[in-house]
Design a protein around this motif. Structure first.
Motif, mmCIF file in Angstrom:
data_model
loop_
_atom_site.group_PDB
_atom_site.id
_atom_site.type_symbol
_atom_site.label_atom_id
_atom_site.label_comp_id
_atom_site.label_asym_id
_atom_site.label_seq_id
_atom_site.Cartn_x
_atom_site.Cartn_y
_atom_site.Cartn_z
ATOM 1 N N TRP A 119 34.908 79.986 14.209
ATOM 2 C CA TRP A 119 33.555 80.375 13.857
ATOM 3 C C TRP A 119 33.069 79.460 12.747
ATOM 4 O O TRP A 119 33.855 78.737 12.146
ATOM 5 C CB TRP A 119 33.485 81.847 13.432
ATOM 6 C CG TRP A 119 34.295 82.179 12.213
ATOM 7 C CD1 TRP A 119 33.854 82.193 10.918
ATOM 8 C CD2 TRP A 119 35.684 82.543 12.163
ATOM 9 N NE1 TRP A 119 34.882 82.550 10.078
ATOM 10 C CE2 TRP A 119 36.021 82.767 10.814
ATOM 11 C CE3 TRP A 119 36.671 82.715 13.123
ATOM 12 C CZ2 TRP A 119 37.287 83.148 10.395
ATOM 13 C CZ3 TRP A 119 37.944 83.084 12.721
ATOM 14 C CH2 TRP A 119 38.239 83.296 11.369
ATOM 15 N N ILE A 120 31.783 79.482 12.515
ATOM 16 C CA ILE A 120 31.192 78.717 11.422
ATOM 17 C C ILE A 120 30.302 79.655 10.608
ATOM 18 O O ILE A 120 29.921 80.724 11.073
ATOM 19 C CB ILE A 120 30.369 77.506 11.931
ATOM 20 C CG1 ILE A 120 29.219 77.970 12.833
ATOM 21 C CG2 ILE A 120 31.257 76.507 12.643
ATOM 22 C CD1 ILE A 120 28.259 76.856 13.235
ATOM 23 N N THR A 121 29.996 79.246 9.402
ATOM 24 C CA THR A 121 29.017 79.945 8.580
ATOM 25 C C THR A 121 28.304 78.911 7.726
ATOM 26 O O THR A 121 28.758 77.770 7.615
ATOM 27 C CB THR A 121 29.664 81.042 7.707
ATOM 28 O OG1 THR A 121 28.633 81.853 7.143
ATOM 29 C CG2 THR A 121 30.548 80.464 6.616
ATOM 30 N N THR A 122 27.212 79.310 7.143
ATOM 31 C CA THR A 122 26.482 78.377 6.297
ATOM 32 C C THR A 122 27.231 78.173 4.976
ATOM 33 O O THR A 122 27.944 79.072 4.507
ATOM 34 C CB THR A 122 25.053 78.873 6.019
ATOM 35 O OG1 THR A 122 25.118 80.169 5.432
ATOM 36 C CG2 THR A 122 24.245 78.926 7.302
ATOM 37 N N ALA A 123 27.047 77.001 4.399
ATOM 38 C CA ALA A 123 27.756 76.645 3.169
ATOM 39 C C ALA A 123 27.391 77.558 2.001
ATOM 40 O O ALA A 123 28.191 77.733 1.082
ATOM 41 C CB ALA A 123 27.467 75.192 2.809
ATOM 42 N N THR A 139 38.686 75.030 7.688
ATOM 43 C CA THR A 139 39.066 73.725 8.227
ATOM 44 C C THR A 139 38.298 72.611 7.531
ATOM 45 O O THR A 139 37.382 72.862 6.747
ATOM 46 C CB THR A 139 38.768 73.638 9.744
ATOM 47 O OG1 THR A 139 37.362 73.574 9.938
ATOM 48 C CG2 THR A 139 39.349 74.821 10.500
ATOM 49 N N SER A 140 38.662 71.389 7.846
ATOM 50 C CA SER A 140 37.985 70.232 7.257
ATOM 51 C C SER A 140 36.896 69.691 8.186
ATOM 52 O O SER A 140 36.300 68.662 7.894
ATOM 53 C CB SER A 140 39.005 69.132 6.969
ATOM 54 O OG SER A 140 39.617 68.726 8.182
ATOM 55 N N LEU A 141 36.618 70.382 9.272
ATOM 56 C CA LEU A 141 35.619 69.907 10.215
ATOM 57 C C LEU A 141 34.216 69.984 9.625
ATOM 58 O O LEU A 141 33.892 70.919 8.887
ATOM 59 C CB LEU A 141 35.671 70.715 11.510
ATOM 60 C CG LEU A 141 36.977 70.618 12.285
ATOM 61 C CD1 LEU A 141 36.952 71.548 13.487
ATOM 62 C CD2 LEU A 141 37.243 69.188 12.719
ATOM 63 N N VAL A 142 33.392 69.022 9.971
ATOM 64 C CA VAL A 142 31.995 68.983 9.541
ATOM 65 C C VAL A 142 31.152 69.144 10.799
ATOM 66 O O VAL A 142 31.407 68.508 11.819
ATOM 67 C CB VAL A 142 31.668 67.648 8.846
ATOM 68 C CG1 VAL A 142 30.194 67.581 8.477
ATOM 69 C CG2 VAL A 142 32.564 67.457 7.630
#
Length: 148
Positions: A119-123, A139-142
């Protein structure tokens, strides 16, 4: 407040819509009737990849939801579960609804032989990151995106 998480069903549109409106507002995304109906049609279509669950409180009120879908993981040759959206009301957040929704997604993934949740979330979403740091590994993914 106790929370119960269950799959979203055909008759859940209007209570889910209220939450989806709150999520859209939080995400600074303009929600139209057309968008909401399209997303809902994906959720209830058994032939579509998108699925979801809802968190319900003691009064039967919807206090959170998550939407997820299976995705191929090419470098590992297996399938993963991608959590597209997770939203809970502020009171439900304090009651652990976000954690309960993540646990439900984890069990869903296990039941469908998905090997990893992503999943992702905003910074700037510190509240979500606080939860996510306890249930997963950053993770280190951008992430990039481009209009097409």
């Amino acid at each position: 407040m106790s929370i119960k998480v269950r799959p979203l069903g055909d008759k859940d549109f209007f209570p889910w819509l209220g939450l989806f409106e709150g999520y859209s507002e939080l995400s600074k995304s303009d929600l139209t009737d057309e968008k909401a109906l399209r997303v809902w049609s994906w959720i209830i279509d058994k032939n579509h990849d998108l699925d979801g669950a809802v968190a319900v409180d003691d009064n039967g009120d919807f206090v959170g939801f998550t939407l997820y879908r299976g995705v191929p993981r090419t470098l590992s040759g297996d399938m993963g579960l991608f959590i597209d959206d997770l939203y809970v009301t502020p009171d439900a957040s304090e009651a652990g609804a976000g954690r309960d929704l993540m646990a439900f997604a984890t069990e869903y993934a296990k039941a469908h032989n998905y090997r990893k949740l992503q999943w992702i979330t905003t910074a700037d979403n510190a509240a979500a990151q606080k939860l996510y740091d306890t249930v997963g590994t950053r993770t280190s993914l951008v992430t990039y995106e481009a209009e097409v």
